[in-house]
Scaffold this active site. Structure first.
Site, PDB file in Angstrom:
ATOM      1  N   ARG A  15      45.856 -76.689  37.128  1.00  7.12           N
ATOM      2  CA  ARG A  15      45.855 -75.253  36.874  1.00  7.12           C
ATOM      3  C   ARG A  15      44.429 -74.766  36.586  1.00  7.12           C
ATOM      4  O   ARG A  15      43.514 -75.557  36.380  1.00  7.12           O
ATOM      5  CB  ARG A  15      46.769 -74.930  35.690  1.00  7.12           C
ATOM      6  CG  ARG A  15      48.241 -75.125  35.961  1.00  7.12           C
ATOM      7  CD  ARG A  15      49.094 -74.985  34.708  1.00  7.12           C
ATOM      8  NE  ARG A  15      48.903 -76.112  33.790  1.00  7.12           N
ATOM      9  CZ  ARG A  15      49.534 -76.237  32.633  1.00  7.12           C
ATOM     10  NH1 ARG A  15      50.374 -75.296  32.233  1.00  7.12           N
ATOM     11  NH2 ARG A  15      49.323 -77.289  31.867  1.00  7.12           N
ATOM     12  N   LYS A  75      44.435 -75.796  29.365  1.00  7.75           N
ATOM     13  CA  LYS A  75      44.724 -76.836  28.380  1.00  7.75           C
ATOM     14  C   LYS A  75      43.670 -76.870  27.283  1.00  7.75           C
ATOM     15  O   LYS A  75      42.568 -76.330  27.427  1.00  7.75           O
ATOM     16  CB  LYS A  75      44.822 -78.203  29.057  1.00  7.75           C
ATOM     17  CG  LYS A  75      46.043 -78.355  29.940  1.00  7.75           C
ATOM     18  CD  LYS A  75      47.353 -78.073  29.206  1.00  7.75           C
ATOM     19  CE  LYS A  75      47.676 -79.108  28.160  1.00  7.75           C
ATOM     20  NZ  LYS A  75      48.921 -78.803  27.414  1.00  7.75           N
ATOM     21  N   TYR A  94      45.578 -72.679  25.662  1.00  7.71           N
ATOM     22  CA  TYR A  94      46.535 -73.429  24.855  1.00  7.71           C
ATOM     23  C   TYR A  94      45.775 -74.412  23.976  1.00  7.71           C
ATOM     24  O   TYR A  94      44.816 -75.047  24.432  1.00  7.71           O
ATOM     25  CB  TYR A  94      47.508 -74.217  25.741  1.00  7.71           C
ATOM     26  CG  TYR A  94      48.552 -73.377  26.433  1.00  7.71           C
ATOM     27  CD1 TYR A  94      49.497 -72.673  25.704  1.00  7.71           C
ATOM     28  CD2 TYR A  94      48.599 -73.303  27.826  1.00  7.71           C
ATOM     29  CE1 TYR A  94      50.462 -71.900  26.331  1.00  7.71           C
ATOM     30  CE2 TYR A  94      49.559 -72.543  28.465  1.00  7.71           C
ATOM     31  CZ  TYR A  94      50.493 -71.836  27.719  1.00  7.71           C
ATOM     32  OH  TYR A  94      51.443 -71.074  28.354  1.00  7.71           O
ATOM     33  N   HIS A  96      47.644 -76.169  20.737  1.00 10.21           N
ATOM     34  CA  HIS A  96      48.597 -77.131  20.152  1.00 10.21           C
ATOM     35  C   HIS A  96      47.897 -78.015  19.112  1.00 10.21           C
ATOM     36  O   HIS A  96      47.814 -79.230  19.233  1.00 10.21           O
ATOM     37  CB  HIS A  96      49.225 -77.998  21.251  1.00 10.21           C
ATOM     38  CG  HIS A  96      49.972 -77.215  22.288  1.00 10.21           C
ATOM     39  ND1 HIS A  96      51.167 -76.579  22.015  1.00 10.21           N
ATOM     40  CD2 HIS A  96      49.688 -76.958  23.597  1.00 10.21           C
ATOM     41  CE1 HIS A  96      51.595 -75.973  23.119  1.00 10.21           C
ATOM     42  NE2 HIS A  96      50.720 -76.179  24.075  1.00 10.21           N
ATOM     43  N   GLU A 118      49.820 -70.278  22.650  1.00 11.43           N
ATOM     44  CA  GLU A 118      51.171 -70.624  22.200  1.00 11.43           C
ATOM     45  C   GLU A 118      51.579 -69.954  20.903  1.00 11.43           C
ATOM     46  O   GLU A 118      52.767 -69.993  20.539  1.00 11.43           O
ATOM     47  CB  GLU A 118      51.337 -72.142  22.075  1.00 11.43           C
ATOM     48  CG  GLU A 118      50.630 -72.783  20.899  1.00 11.43           C
ATOM     49  CD  GLU A 118      49.188 -73.162  21.185  1.00 11.43           C
ATOM     50  OE1 GLU A 118      48.586 -73.840  20.332  1.00 11.43           O
ATOM     51  OE2 GLU A 118      48.664 -72.781  22.260  1.00 11.43           O
ATOM     52  N   ASP A 270      53.758 -81.695  23.530  1.00 13.51           N
ATOM     53  CA  ASP A 270      52.516 -80.984  23.192  1.00 13.51           C
ATOM     54  C   ASP A 270      52.402 -80.739  21.690  1.00 13.51           C
ATOM     55  O   ASP A 270      51.301 -80.615  21.159  1.00 13.51           O
ATOM     56  CB  ASP A 270      52.437 -79.642  23.925  1.00 13.51           C
ATOM     57  CG  ASP A 270      51.893 -79.775  25.338  1.00 13.51           C
ATOM     58  OD1 ASP A 270      51.012 -80.621  25.547  1.00 13.51           O
ATOM     59  OD2 ASP A 270      52.354 -79.044  26.229  1.00 13.51           O
TER      60      ASP A 270
END
Length: 371
Positions: A15, A75, A94, A96, A118, A270
């Site tokens: 991505r 990511k 993101y 996490h 998120e 995740d």
């Protein structure tokens, strides 16, 4: 503002943070967009596509990190990328953080302003920037689980939909949110025997109305969970506590009650995973076996369908990126409490309460930083 995106370097992550179309929107708003060469190849977007959109191609990630006021990724930044972050820079991706103390420590040390997709909220406590990837991951979990069930991959050799005269496979979905709903939808569509477990009566009612007789619902207490896991050929872990580590709902002891060759797919990986025996895997080596049970714990599942995932993600992340670029991060957060909920780290402080609690940091409320 100068906004950049780089080629993702996590294992088999294809991505990209900005599509050419998103780059174009930023340019039209008067911003300069830098793109690392080759960043979009995983979704079929060439450097020429980005240049046609008005972006400027840069030779490497370091140039982008060094030169951009905001970096948009998909990511969490890897260690080599975290070393390039700096105070005053905005990282929008993101993160996490709760199960990742090393990343959190590096972000705190860098002084960067880190906004996590998120934890950005929407009406009624929804998570709109997580939702499209949860939809993808939920649907993919059944594909991945069906493959892992094949005998050649260590599974029981069960076809989820069965055939005339042979019962279908049993699927237990733990959690009835976005991931769980999409997993159940895919499994029911294949003709599997599906049970969804959740603790929220409203969620169970909604699922019951939607699926009617195509899937069963079951209140998630210890006894029901243990029974569902023991009966299942495939278990999908779809549990989410926003910003916090996932609870370990399926213990190693419970694996001993399962059918040999049954499969666990942990979509919550995740956030640390919801199975006691889970540890993150990659698309290159997605499964491992514990006590005869196949585990699929790929931490970036949507990366395998990069084009679909990237465009779905950009649909929801771009409006906030435009506000941050147009107004500056501080004013954008002042005007939008939902976006402000995405602030996880700023100026060496942890600004998301669940992360601070999980990792032992003092919590700095974002409102105090916007004064």
């Amino acid at each position: 503002m100068r906004v950049g995106t780089v080629r993702e370097i996590k294992n088999h992550e294809y991505r990209v943070g900005l599509t050419p179309e998103s780059a174009r929107e930023l340019v039209v708003h008067g911003h300069e967009v830098w793109v690392e060469t080759g960043a979009g190849l995983g979704i079929g977007a060439s450097d020429a596509d980005y240049e046609a959109a008005g972006a400027k191609i840069q030779p490497d990630a370091k140039t982008v990190f060094d030169g951009c006021e905001m970096v948009v990724k998909v990511k969490e930044p890897q260690a080599v990328e975290r070393a390039m972050l700096r105070e005053g820079q905005v990282l929008y991706t993101y993160l996490h953080l709760a199960p990742d103390p090393e990343q959190t420590a590096d972000l705190v040390k860098s002084g960067v302003t880190a906004i996590a997709y998120e934890t950005v909220t929407g009406p009624n406590g929804s998570l709109p920037l997580l939702k499209p990837m949860s939809q993808v991951a939920g649907r993919m979990s059944i594909q991945a689980g069906a493959t892992a069930l094949e005998k050649a991959h260590g599974g029981r050799g069960v076809l989820l939909g069965g055939v005339p005269g042979v019962l279908p496979g049993k699927v237990a979905v733990i959690g009835g949110g976005v991931v769980g709903f999409n997993a159940a939808q895919m499994a029911a569509g294949l003709g599997a025997d599906v049970t969804v477990l959740d603790r929220d009566p409203d969620v169970l009612e909604r699922l019951g109305i939607h699926f009617e007789s195509r899937a069963k619902t079951r209140f998630s207490n210890r006894a029901n969970l243990a029974a569902a896991v023991a009966e299942a050929d495939l278990v999908i872990g779809a549990v989410l506590i926003p910003g916090a580590a996932a609870p370990k709902l399926v213990t190693r002891e419970m694996l001993g009650t399962m059918k040999p060759g049954a499969v666990l797919v942990d979509v919550a990986i995740d956030q640390g995973g919801c199975f006691e025996t889970s540890h993150a895997t990659t698309h290159a080596d997605p499964t491992y076996i514990v006590d005869g049970i196949v585990h699929y714990c790929v931490a970036n599942m949507p990366g395998a369908v990069a084009r679909t995932s990237t465009y779905a993600l950009n649909n929801v992340t771009l409006p906030h990126a435009l506000r941050i670029a147009d107004l500056g991060w501080k004013e954008a957060l002042r005007r939008d409490a939902h976006l402000a909920a995405g602030l996880n780290v700023h100026g060496g402080k942890v600004t998301y309460e669940a992360v601070a609690r999980e990792l032992g940091y003092d919590f700095a409320h974002y409102a105090d930083l916007l004064m």
